[in-house]
Motif scaffolding. Structure first.
Motif, mmCIF file in Angstrom:
data_model
loop_
_atom_site.group_PDB
_atom_site.id
_atom_site.type_symbol
_atom_site.label_atom_id
_atom_site.label_comp_id
_atom_site.label_asym_id
_atom_site.label_seq_id
_atom_site.Cartn_x
_atom_site.Cartn_y
_atom_site.Cartn_z
ATOM 1 N N ASP A 37 -111.233 -40.345 39.150
ATOM 2 C CA ASP A 37 -109.946 -40.049 39.796
ATOM 3 C C ASP A 37 -108.986 -41.237 39.799
ATOM 4 N N ASN A 38 -109.517 -42.458 39.662
ATOM 5 C CA ASN A 38 -108.683 -43.663 39.641
ATOM 6 C C ASN A 38 -108.265 -44.059 38.230
ATOM 7 N N GLY A 39 -108.611 -43.214 37.236
ATOM 8 C CA GLY A 39 -108.243 -43.509 35.861
ATOM 9 C C GLY A 39 -109.155 -44.510 35.180
ATOM 10 N N VAL A 40 -110.301 -44.808 35.795
ATOM 11 C CA VAL A 40 -111.242 -45.774 35.238
ATOM 12 C C VAL A 40 -112.309 -45.032 34.428
ATOM 13 N N GLN A 41 -112.582 -45.536 33.224
ATOM 14 C CA GLN A 41 -113.620 -44.955 32.375
ATOM 15 C C GLN A 41 -115.003 -45.340 32.910
ATOM 16 N N GLU A 42 -115.889 -44.348 33.034
ATOM 17 C CA GLU A 42 -117.258 -44.584 33.489
ATOM 18 C C GLU A 42 -118.229 -43.943 32.516
ATOM 19 N N VAL A 43 -119.433 -44.529 32.404
ATOM 20 C CA VAL A 43 -120.477 -43.997 31.533
ATOM 21 C C VAL A 43 -121.078 -42.751 32.184
ATOM 22 N N VAL A 44 -121.265 -41.696 31.390
ATOM 23 C CA VAL A 44 -121.897 -40.472 31.870
ATOM 24 C C VAL A 44 -123.411 -40.683 31.894
ATOM 25 N N THR A 45 -124.034 -40.291 33.008
ATOM 26 C CA THR A 45 -125.489 -40.366 33.138
ATOM 27 C C THR A 45 -126.026 -39.004 33.576
ATOM 28 N N ASP A 46 -127.326 -38.798 33.350
ATOM 29 C CA ASP A 46 -127.943 -37.571 33.844
ATOM 30 C C ASP A 46 -128.378 -37.785 35.296
ATOM 31 N N ARG A 47 -129.068 -36.809 35.890
ATOM 32 C CA ARG A 47 -129.463 -36.897 37.304
ATOM 33 C C ARG A 47 -130.420 -38.042 37.583
ATOM 34 N N GLN A 48 -131.138 -38.506 36.555
ATOM 35 C CA GLN A 48 -132.067 -39.628 36.714
ATOM 36 C C GLN A 48 -131.402 -40.973 36.409
ATOM 37 N N GLY A 49 -130.098 -40.951 36.112
ATOM 38 C CA GLY A 49 -129.370 -42.190 35.832
ATOM 39 C C GLY A 49 -129.451 -42.651 34.388
ATOM 40 N N VAL A 50 -129.992 -41.822 33.494
ATOM 41 C CA VAL A 50 -130.108 -42.189 32.078
ATOM 42 C C VAL A 50 -128.763 -41.979 31.397
ATOM 43 N N GLN A 51 -128.304 -43.005 30.682
ATOM 44 C CA GLN A 51 -127.028 -42.928 29.979
ATOM 45 C C GLN A 51 -127.064 -41.859 28.889
ATOM 46 N N GLN A 52 -125.942 -41.148 28.748
ATOM 47 C CA GLN A 52 -125.805 -40.108 27.739
ATOM 48 C C GLN A 52 -124.941 -40.646 26.595
ATOM 49 N N PHE A 53 -125.153 -40.102 25.409
ATOM 50 C CA PHE A 53 -124.415 -40.504 24.223
ATOM 51 C C PHE A 53 -123.730 -39.272 23.643
ATOM 52 N N VAL A 54 -122.747 -39.473 22.794
ATOM 53 C CA VAL A 54 -122.065 -38.369 22.139
ATOM 54 C C VAL A 54 -121.873 -38.729 20.665
ATOM 55 N N VAL A 55 -122.039 -37.721 19.810
ATOM 56 C CA VAL A 55 -121.851 -37.892 18.375
ATOM 57 C C VAL A 55 -121.036 -36.705 17.872
ATOM 58 N N SER A 56 -120.147 -36.949 16.919
ATOM 59 C CA SER A 56 -119.392 -35.865 16.283
ATOM 60 C C SER A 56 -120.032 -35.577 14.938
ATOM 61 N N LEU A 57 -120.292 -34.288 14.699
ATOM 62 C CA LEU A 57 -120.932 -33.852 13.464
ATOM 63 C C LEU A 57 -120.090 -32.764 12.803
ATOM 64 N N PHE A 58 -120.089 -32.744 11.483
ATOM 65 C CA PHE A 58 -119.493 -31.635 10.758
ATOM 66 C C PHE A 58 -120.647 -30.730 10.359
ATOM 67 N N ALA A 59 -120.629 -29.484 10.837
ATOM 68 C CA ALA A 59 -121.692 -28.523 10.577
ATOM 69 C C ALA A 59 -121.201 -27.489 9.563
ATOM 70 N N LYS A 60 -121.960 -27.336 8.498
ATOM 71 C CA LYS A 60 -121.600 -26.357 7.471
ATOM 72 C C LYS A 60 -122.872 -25.653 7.008
#
Length: 129
Positions: A37-60
């Motif tokens: 809400d303050n415009g600050v970027q934060e790392v997404v974690t799961d309920r156990q506090g494990v950091q999540q990652f994101v990847v972009s893929l082209f699927a064909k």
């Protein structure tokens, strides 16, 4: 599989088989971020506090001889673990334990993809513990 009420019944975490598709990295994996809400970027974690990652893929879809493969589509996949090194743009990969979920928010809707990880095409997929 879990079921959530959100404007009706929505099925979540449906196993998805993408083995009939070529998946090419279009943006290398990075930490998944969100803006608070303050415009600050934060790392997404799961309920156990494990950091999540994101990847972009082209699927064909892989075409069979004599078939037209059709158009592909770029998808963003949340990875529930650090995928490690070696997944640069242009690399072909397989997802480990991929799922898809339907979501609705603020009049918008779509599909979200998740996987426990990914492996280079041709590599042995890790065995789930």
């Amino acid at each position: 599989m879990s079921v959530t009420k959100h404007g009706g019944r929505t099925v979540k975490n449906i196993p998805v088989n993408l083995q009939g598709h070529k998946l090419m990295v279009t943006e290398a994996p990075t930490l998944k971020m969100w803006e608070n809400d303050n415009g600050v970027q934060e790392v997404v974690t799961d309920r156990q506090g494990v950091q999540q990652f994101v990847v972009s893929l082209f699927a064909k879809r892989r075409a069979q001889p004599g078939e037209f493969a059709g158009k592909g589509e770029e998808i963003k996949v949340t990875l529930t673990a650090d995928p490690g090194e070696g997944f640069e743009e242009g690399a072909y990969v397989q997802l480990v334990d991929a799922t898809v979920s339907y979501w609705e928010r603020n009049g918008r809707s779509g599909l979200s993809f998740r996987a426990h990880g990914m492996t280079p095409v041709g590599a042995q997929a890790p065995v789930a513990a």
